[in-house]
Write an enzyme that holds these catalytic residues in place. Sequence first.
Site: not given
Ligand code: PEP
Length: 251
Positions: A10, A99, A169, A235-236
């Site tokens: 989140w 991040e 990722e 994420g989103g």
């Molecule tokens: C994340 O931050 O782990 C991620 C995968 O973000 P998103 O799905 O928004 O790209």
Amino acid sequence: MRKKIVAGNWKMNTTFQEGIDLAIEINNLVVEKAHKDVIVVVAPPFTHISEVNKAVDNDRIFVAGQNCATENSGAFTGEISAEMLWSAGADFVILGHSERRSYYGETNEKLKIKVAKALEFNLTPIYCVGEVLEEREANKHFEVIKEQIEKVLFDLSEADFEKVVIAYEPVWAIGTGKTASPEQAQEIHKYIRTLLTAKFGDAAKKTSILYGGSCKPSNAKELFANADVDGGLIGGAALSANDFLAIINAF
Ligand code: PEP
């Protein structure tokens, strides 16, 4: 058998009440409609962990922290230890998210300590690796991932290694709407498993390796269909209960 896992990160989203409401919405959908063989994890902000944990069915949804400290306790203002997460009801912790690496200076050296702390306090680390765009364009992505894996995980005992979940990722795909193609994801997941097998042998066959980076209902199925993709770190799309459920059910 490798475990299928879908984890929702989140990030720094939702007020306390919004977070509880989202957890309840996700819980209702998951309990009623989610594939039973998928482990579901939600990683709310630290402030919400205890109440989110109480709001969900603990046999069906696990709660994760988004980071933990390198220390157990003491004069470290603003930090949250692995033991605190565990005592608030968390079972997992995301470590090494890009991040955290880029905005908060988390190095492989620090992450090695954090992984050990998580394991010491019975948390399953979801250890994130991935290259930035310039590294991929310079064809350095294999090298970067190798270093992130070797420096952080290779001193673990086999018993501890077996408890670790990995998330690949690609940083260029996080929150950008650009997803790695299923072939690109499988190529790196297979590479990670090969590295792990060389070090830990057959134990690596059981490691869950999740994909993260703009994974959504429309692309989850083709990503999860790959032999070495065992789920997703989302994420989103994890902020929408319906989208999150659709991703869980994309297996
Ligand atoms: C994340 O931050 O782990 C991620 C995968 O973000 P998103 O799905 O928004 O790209």
